[in-house]
Design an enzyme around this catalytic site. Structure first.
Site, PDB file in Angstrom:
ATOM      1  NE  ARG A 122       7.304  -0.333  10.082  1.00 41.19           N
ATOM      2  CZ  ARG A 122       6.103  -0.398   9.502  1.00 41.19           C
ATOM      3  NH1 ARG A 122       5.893   0.220   8.360  1.00 41.19           N
ATOM      4  NH2 ARG A 122       5.130  -1.064  10.057  1.00 41.19           N
ATOM      5  NE  ARG A 182       3.176  -5.018  11.213  1.00 44.69           N
ATOM      6  CZ  ARG A 182       4.187  -4.916  10.354  1.00 44.69           C
ATOM      7  NH1 ARG A 182       5.333  -5.489  10.598  1.00 44.69           N
ATOM      8  NH2 ARG A 182       4.039  -4.232   9.252  1.00 44.69           N
ATOM      9  NE  ARG A 189       7.890  -2.637   5.734  1.00 51.07           N
ATOM     10  CZ  ARG A 189       6.576  -2.512   5.913  1.00 51.07           C
ATOM     11  NH1 ARG A 189       5.787  -2.232   4.903  1.00 51.07           N
ATOM     12  NH2 ARG A 189       6.064  -2.686   7.100  1.00 51.07           N
ATOM     13  NE  ARG A 219      -3.375  -1.561  10.589  1.00 53.68           N
ATOM     14  CZ  ARG A 219      -2.388  -1.051   9.852  1.00 53.68           C
ATOM     15  NH1 ARG A 219      -2.524   0.107   9.272  1.00 53.68           N
ATOM     16  NH2 ARG A 219      -1.277  -1.711   9.720  1.00 53.68           N
ATOM     17  CE  LYS A 252      -1.915  -1.014   3.983  1.00 55.08           C
ATOM     18  NZ  LYS A 252      -1.276  -2.274   4.408  1.00 55.08           N
TER      19      LYS A 252
HETATM   20  P1  ADP Z   1       1.831  -2.031   7.936  1.00 57.85           P
HETATM   21  O1  ADP Z   1       0.735  -1.678   6.984  1.00 57.85           O
HETATM   22  O2  ADP Z   1       3.101  -2.408   7.264  1.00 57.85           O
HETATM   23  O3  ADP Z   1       1.414  -2.952   9.026  1.00 57.85           O
HETATM   24  P2  ADP Z   1       1.675   0.573   9.225  1.00 57.85           P
HETATM   25  O4  ADP Z   1       2.813   1.497   9.131  1.00 57.85           O
HETATM   26  O5  ADP Z   1       0.432   0.889   8.491  1.00 57.85           O
HETATM   27  O6  ADP Z   1       2.264  -0.813   8.793  1.00 57.85           O
HETATM   28  O7  ADP Z   1       1.285   0.355  10.766  1.00 57.85           O
HETATM   29  C1  ADP Z   1       2.232   0.076  11.750  1.00 57.85           C
HETATM   30  C2  ADP Z   1       1.552  -0.077  13.112  1.00 57.85           C
HETATM   31  O8  ADP Z   1       0.905   1.162  13.466  1.00 57.85           O
HETATM   32  C3  ADP Z   1       0.431  -1.107  13.164  1.00 57.85           C
HETATM   33  O9  ADP Z   1       0.916  -2.406  13.397  1.00 57.85           O
HETATM   34  C4  ADP Z   1      -0.411  -0.580  14.332  1.00 57.85           C
HETATM   35  O10 ADP Z   1       0.189  -0.869  15.574  1.00 57.85           O
HETATM   36  C5  ADP Z   1      -0.331   0.921  14.128  1.00 57.85           C
HETATM   37  N1  ADP Z   1      -1.440   1.426  13.256  1.00 57.85           N
HETATM   38  C6  ADP Z   1      -1.307   1.984  12.016  1.00 57.85           C
HETATM   39  N2  ADP Z   1      -2.510   2.310  11.516  1.00 57.85           N
HETATM   40  C7  ADP Z   1      -3.431   1.941  12.438  1.00 57.85           C
HETATM   41  C8  ADP Z   1      -4.849   1.984  12.501  1.00 57.85           C
HETATM   42  N3  ADP Z   1      -5.590   2.473  11.478  1.00 57.85           N
HETATM   43  N4  ADP Z   1      -5.456   1.512  13.627  1.00 57.85           N
HETATM   44  C9  ADP Z   1      -4.742   1.021  14.645  1.00 57.85           C
HETATM   45  N5  ADP Z   1      -3.414   0.930  14.652  1.00 57.85           N
HETATM   46  C10 ADP Z   1      -2.752   1.378  13.566  1.00 57.85           C
END
Ligand code: ADP
Ligand code: ZN
Length: 217
Positions: free
Chosen positions: A165, A176, A132, A93, A18
């Site tokens: 990360r 995750r 990554r 999410r 994404k």
């Molecule tokens: P990825 O899509 O690679 O998992 P992100 O950078 O989108 O990584 O998210 C990293 C972390 O940030 C998630 O594992 C969660 O802990 C938190 N996070 C991000 N977006 C949300 C969301 N919309 N709701 C809850 N937690 C979130």
């Protein structure tokens, strides 16, 4: 559907691409890119109260509270650069977040124009996540296997060091993915029911770009 001036959601498991695709789209279209993960990481780095609340959960690969992220998004979409349309990357999410998004958009007199679901199988997701690499200086994303930088450990674009990360370790990446299936995947049905879901199954980036542009043209 024209790609500009559109308000889009990018839905998909972690590692689905994404963020990478968002960045490629931004080279062509004047959309704002809203990644709740990026916003949260900035809050953690700045040591704000929101960042302190989020840090432990993020390290464990768990979701931060719906109200916290929805509040951040509501404020962000009110900023002027979002008038040309935006990509929500990694939000919503949960079903609750989708409801909060609907409320925020209605309150702002706006609508959601489409939800793109990036469908990728698990094995590939895990490979991508654990390989990554992210740039410390700019937002560039690399991958040791699929998209290595020209010089190991160094960003092609800005020369800054690359890092992994903490939540891209195998163990956290696996949790995750579980969180995605348990809490986020119900959104596939939610947005199918609302008639807004578009699924993309391609894995090749150029192919994804072509499909997206065609889909949204
Ligand atoms: P990825 O899509 O690679 O998992 P992100 O950078 O989108 O990584 O998210 C990293 C972390 O940030 C998630 O594992 C969660 O802990 C938190 N996070 C991000 N977006 C949300 C969301 N919309 N709701 C809850 N937690 C979130
Ligand atoms: Zn860089």
């Amino acid at each position: 559907m024209q790609l500009t001036k559109k308000n889009l959601v990018f839905l998909g498991a972690p590692g689905a691409g994404k963020g990478t695709i968002s960045k490629r789209l931004l080279e062509k279209y004047p959309l704002a890119h809203i990644s709740t993960g990026d916003i949260l990481r900035a809050e953690v780095a700045a040591g704000t109260p929101a960042g302190r609340e989020a840090e432990t959960l993020m390290k464990a690969g768990k979701l931060v509270s719906d109200e916290l992220v929805a509040g951040m998004v509501r404020r962000r979409i009110a900023e002027p650069d979002c008038d040309n349309g935006f990509i929500l990357d990694g939000f919503p999410r949960t079903i609750r977040q989708a409801e909060l998004l609907d409320e925020a958009l209605t309150g702002a007199g706006r609508t959601l124009d489409g939800v793109i679901y990036f469908k990728v199988d698990d094995e590939l997701l895990l490979k991508r996540l654990t390989a990554r690499l992210n740039c410390r200086g700019c937002d560039a994303i690399y991958n040791r296997i699929f998209m290595p930088p020209r010089t190991e450990g160094v960003c092609d674009k800005c020369g800054s060091p690359l890092y992994q990360r903490p939540d891209d370790s195998l163990e956290t990446a696996q949790s995750r993915l579980k969180v995605f299936y348990a809490q986020t995947s119900p959104l596939i049905e939610y947005y199918t029911t609302s008639g807004q879901l578009h699924t993309i199954t391609a894995t090749d980036q150029d192919e994804i770009m072509r499909e997206l542009v065609a889909l949204l043209a």
